[in-house]
Design a protein around this motif. Sequence first.
Motif, mmCIF file in Angstrom:
data_model
loop_
_atom_site.group_PDB
_atom_site.id
_atom_site.type_symbol
_atom_site.label_atom_id
_atom_site.label_comp_id
_atom_site.label_asym_id
_atom_site.label_seq_id
_atom_site.Cartn_x
_atom_site.Cartn_y
_atom_site.Cartn_z
ATOM 1 N N ALA A 35 1.317 -0.817 3.990
ATOM 2 C CA ALA A 35 1.259 0.389 3.072
ATOM 3 C C ALA A 35 0.584 0.069 1.643
ATOM 4 O O ALA A 35 -0.075 0.829 1.137
ATOM 5 C CB ALA A 35 2.880 1.000 2.820
ATOM 6 N N PHE A 36 0.902 -1.022 1.274
ATOM 7 C CA PHE A 36 0.688 -1.601 -0.130
ATOM 8 C C PHE A 36 -1.281 -1.641 -0.077
ATOM 9 O O PHE A 36 -1.721 -1.166 -1.062
ATOM 10 C CB PHE A 36 0.988 -3.148 -0.286
ATOM 11 N N LEU A 37 -1.819 -2.369 0.936
ATOM 12 C CA LEU A 37 -3.030 -2.511 0.929
ATOM 13 C C LEU A 37 -3.740 -1.038 1.274
ATOM 14 O O LEU A 37 -4.833 -0.721 0.617
ATOM 15 C CB LEU A 37 -3.699 -3.603 2.081
ATOM 16 N N LEU A 38 -3.269 -0.291 2.135
ATOM 17 C CA LEU A 38 -3.578 0.946 2.559
ATOM 18 C C LEU A 38 -3.630 1.948 1.228
ATOM 19 O O LEU A 38 -4.702 2.639 0.899
ATOM 20 C CB LEU A 38 -2.676 1.592 3.521
ATOM 21 N N GLY A 39 -2.681 1.772 0.277
ATOM 22 C CA GLY A 39 -2.511 2.519 -0.937
ATOM 23 C C GLY A 39 -3.741 2.141 -1.850
ATOM 24 O O GLY A 39 -4.201 3.019 -2.462
#
Length: 572
Positions: A474-478
């Motif tokens: 979720a961190f990288l996707l965000g």
Amino acid sequence: MKNMDYCLNDNTSTSKSILLPFGTSDFEEIRKNGLYYVDKTYLIKELIEFSTKVTLFTRPRRFGKTLTMSRLHSFFDIQKDSKELFDGLRISRNSEICTNYMNQYPTIFITLRNVERLDFQFAFSNFKVAVQDMYKSHSVLAASSKLEKEDRELFSKLSKAKGTEFETVDALKTLIHFLYLHYNKPVIVLIDEYDVPLTKSTGTDFYDRMLFDIRSFVTPLKDNSYLKFAVITGCLWISKESIFTGTNNFYVDSLATSSFNEYFGFTDGEVQKLLEDAGALTQYQNVKDWYDGYNSNGIELYCPWDVIHYVQDFLKDRKDIPKCYWINTSDMNVIHTFIEKYGDKVKNDFEKLITGNVIRKPIKENLTYDLLNSSEDNFWSILLMSGYLTNVEPDVSEDYTFRDKLSLKVPNKEILQIYEGTLKEFFDDSVKTFKTDLETAMWIGDTEKFKEIIDKILLTTISFYDYKEDFYHAFLLGIFLGFGYDPESNREHGEGRTDIVLENPCGDKVAIFELKHSNSRSDLQKDCNKALKQIKDRKYTINYEDEFDEILCYGISFYRKSCMVKVFKVKK
């Protein structure tokens, strides 16, 4: 004695029959219109017996300060006849106080909540209007034979907002004197939201001038033989040196160290009674989790604004989960400002707070607005006094008075949601500063630079969740979404599902990301190699080989706030 009485004006307890005081803080309006009222009238008795000349109540916004002042105004003001308003309420049982104090004293009430604008002239114009309203409520003085002709002329000027700056700033002192001459009785003064003019002028070039005027305005509270007593409310205690210079017999009552704690905010018993009367008692645990948690010297309190709004929604059949009602009522700039200035210093503490832990910090209750941003300690003090934190009740073994630090925590789910939204917004803004460098490194395959930037972003952000693989996904996707990409996530490619895939703006390159979570720092290299091997073994590139000139295959392994990045390229 604690206030455990309640009042339901329409004398029913059936579901959906109550009328809530929605959008009003006027005591007379609430009582005359039969609106639901939680009885806090015994504050009157305790104030009288407290025998302090000037009492300052500091509470967060929406904790009932203005309603309290309206109630005091109705009770004491000699121009009113308030017996019916207080009939049936707890204070009416004390005949001695009602006889000696109810509508027995000239009473001045002024609110400074609207004294704000972007420049001094406009702000001071609002101040003149507030003074005008204060004077117009005592129109009996316009023709008083106890006043000299020039006194009546001055009264007329101030009633029309035509006084000079000096006359306006001196208006409280003047009115106290006039009322004493007319009634031959000492005067009660009520000043609501006294610190708004300074809050709104903080950071402007007219702060010092506004500070001088507000200080001059409240000067009559010092050693004034015409004064019975004064009550002031605000969010912060502006230090005695800057506002209440030389004021004797001055008492500050804050949420953290209160002698009048149950009179601001709702107690647990009051909330349960309100929910029962509204037919909403089944919602008690939700309401408690979301809006309770403010510790006021040993008593747990709810924010009244939130509880009333939630019950109002419930009565309108909007029975979904609790909402964040408070965020739109409070100035979030203070949090933004401090996070921008002290982000690196406070992020570890915020990580503790948002996971339910306690931090210990030195607290200053007397501050000056011009120095609010001057230290990290001021940050925690403001969050506590503004209602964004609460103090944890001290252990019985601790001497509360002499402790140099307080134990602080997030009071409830509503404030936690505010923090998460604010901090994530700040994180999104800070990530944007890395956009160009990160994109350049990513599309040329510079793994060292890519790792360096991702590590910096990880160190900057606040961790809301456990460090697991889905967090990093979720961190990288965000990050990629924030940069304006439209990434694919968990799509089937080849013989499996890729974590993240995105195309470059030119449409000639594609990047495939496989992410791993490592159990220790020493496992980073092994897990990074495992990610690359998974891309090859499951043939994630097969669907892109004819469409793109270059495919960058990234294996990234994460351990807490560090990562390892490796890449291999597939070209036509």
